[in-house]
Design an enzyme around this catalytic site. Structure first.
Site, short mmCIF file in Angstrom:
data_model
loop_
_atom_site.label_atom_id
_atom_site.label_comp_id
_atom_site.label_asym_id
_atom_site.label_seq_id
_atom_site.Cartn_x
_atom_site.Cartn_y
_atom_site.Cartn_z
N ASP A 82 -43.40 29.18 33.92
CA ASP A 82 -44.85 30.45 33.37
C ASP A 82 -44.72 31.17 34.85
O ASP A 82 -45.05 30.45 36.00
CB ASP A 82 -45.44 29.73 33.48
CG ASP A 82 -47.31 30.11 32.43
OD1 ASP A 82 -46.70 31.61 31.84
OD2 ASP A 82 -48.47 29.73 32.77
N HIS A 83 -45.02 32.39 34.48
CA HIS A 83 -45.26 33.45 35.51
C HIS A 83 -43.70 33.10 36.65
O HIS A 83 -44.56 33.30 38.15
CB HIS A 83 -46.89 33.36 35.95
CG HIS A 83 -48.21 34.09 35.40
ND1 HIS A 83 -47.92 34.97 34.37
CD2 HIS A 83 -48.75 33.31 34.62
CE1 HIS A 83 -48.52 35.26 33.87
NE2 HIS A 83 -49.86 33.80 34.03
N HIS A 179 -57.08 35.50 32.92
CA HIS A 179 -56.90 34.40 33.77
C HIS A 179 -58.43 33.67 34.60
O HIS A 179 -58.85 34.60 35.11
CB HIS A 179 -55.47 34.18 34.49
CG HIS A 179 -54.16 34.66 33.51
ND1 HIS A 179 -53.33 33.87 33.42
CD2 HIS A 179 -53.85 35.66 34.72
CE1 HIS A 179 -53.05 34.71 32.71
NE2 HIS A 179 -52.47 35.63 33.25
N LYS A 183 -63.44 34.67 31.29
CA LYS A 183 -62.46 35.74 30.19
C LYS A 183 -62.43 36.96 29.60
O LYS A 183 -61.97 37.64 29.81
CB LYS A 183 -61.78 34.16 29.75
CG LYS A 183 -61.16 33.48 30.58
CD LYS A 183 -60.25 32.60 28.97
CE LYS A 183 -59.81 31.18 29.87
NZ LYS A 183 -59.09 31.97 30.95
N SER A 213 -58.24 29.67 27.40
CA SER A 213 -58.55 28.13 27.73
C SER A 213 -59.90 28.71 26.90
O SER A 213 -60.03 29.69 26.55
CB SER A 213 -59.06 27.88 28.73
OG SER A 213 -57.34 27.27 29.03
#
Length: 316
Positions: A82-83, A179, A183, A213
């Protein structure tokens, strides 16, 4: 069970359900993720960030995931970076990950294309899928910080050009999430009109929702009740919004903040209410079980529970 390509997962789930892509940092999270997936018969994507790899060492982290695959042999899963940047991606490719993300979303459009294309060419030689990102999310994830004023929604026309030129396998889009725990500070929510435009421009193409999330306010309240100072306006992505996004082409839903909030709540609460304790195993067991329960709920929300059996048949 050996890990599978994210392309296989996305082909199976598109428009019907989404795969939870869960960022893990420690043993408790890895155990909880695999235990929940096996119990729910749900496919998963295990996500490892550069920060997590630096924290535990890439070989240690990968070894934990491989061990979990042996302990929970029925779990259909993929291992995803990820990233990452080019160096992270090359390392993950060499390590045998099933997918890597090249995040050049903060670069100018043409530079993003060039950087993504280079990683795609390297990864595809090894049969590894590539996730790219177009548009910029606000908020904080590990060492990535983007001011909300610079957040930019993904443009559907650019997305079509981007995918055609880079040949990436999935695309993380900026449609209103961010992130971290905050949010929707402006309460704007997901921009379904933007997401719909992207789906029309890229029919059948797997889209990825970062910053997805749910951010349970009750967890924030419990953290603060035991010494935390998190802002009370924390807001995540609703169940209804996630399920609507799945119908608009979102195949992969990233989950990280919820596990971090849960960790903070469990450990703050435990040591605050039991100050005579110092054994890490006791709160570790509590966190592992709470994490398993949280992920079980997420699989249900995403419609992924019970879907691994069909995938096994397709893979075979």
């Amino acid at each position: 069970m050996k890990p599978v390509s994210t392309n296989t997962l996305f082909k199976h789930c598109y428009g019907r359900y989404a795969i939870a892509a869960v960022n893990v940092f420690n043993m408790e999270q890895v155990h909880a993720l695999f235990a929940a997936a096996q119990a729910c018969n749900a496919p998963i994507i295990v996500q490892l960030t550069p920060a997590a790899r630096n924290f535990g060492h890439p070989e240690m982290l990968h070894a934990m995931v491989s061990a979990a695959a042996d302990i929970y042999p029925d779990v259909v899963h993929a291992i995803h970076l990820d990233h990452g940047n080019e160096a992270h991606a090359a390392s993950a490719i060499a390590a045998g990950y099933n997918a890597v993300m090249i995040d050049a979303s903060h670069d100018p459009f043409e530079q993003n294309i060039a950087r993504t294309k280079a990683v795609v060419e390297l990864a595809h030689v090894h049969g590894i899928a590539v996730e790219a990102e177009l548009g910029v999310l606000a908020g904080v994830e590990d060492d990535l910080s983007v001011d909300e004023a610079h957040a930019k929604y993904t443009d559907a026309t650019q997305a079509k050009t981007f995918v055609a030129q880079t040949k990436c396998d999935s695309l993380a889009v900026a449609v209103g999430t961010s992130h971290g725990a905050y949010k929707f500070s402006g309460k704007q929510g997901l921009q379904f009109d933007v997401l719909r435009q992207i789906q029309v421009a890229l029919p059948g193409f797997p889209l990825v929702l970062h910053g997805a999330s749910l951010v349970d306010p009750a967890e924030v309240e419990r953290i603060n009740a035991h010494g935390g100072t998190l802002r009370q306006d924390a807001s995540g992505v609703s169940v209804e919004a996630l399920q609507r996004a799945i119908q608009l082409g979102v195949c992969k839903v990233n989950i990280a903040t919820d596990l971090r909030l849960l960790w903070a709540r469990v450990y703050r609460e435990f040591f605050h209410t039991q100050p005579d304790q110092f054994d890490p195993v006791i709160p570790g067991k509590i966190y592992m079980e709470a994490c398993r329960q949280l992920l079980t709920q997420r699989f249900e929300v995403l419609g992924a529970s019970g879907k691994a059996s069909d995938l096994k048949t397709m893979i075979a």
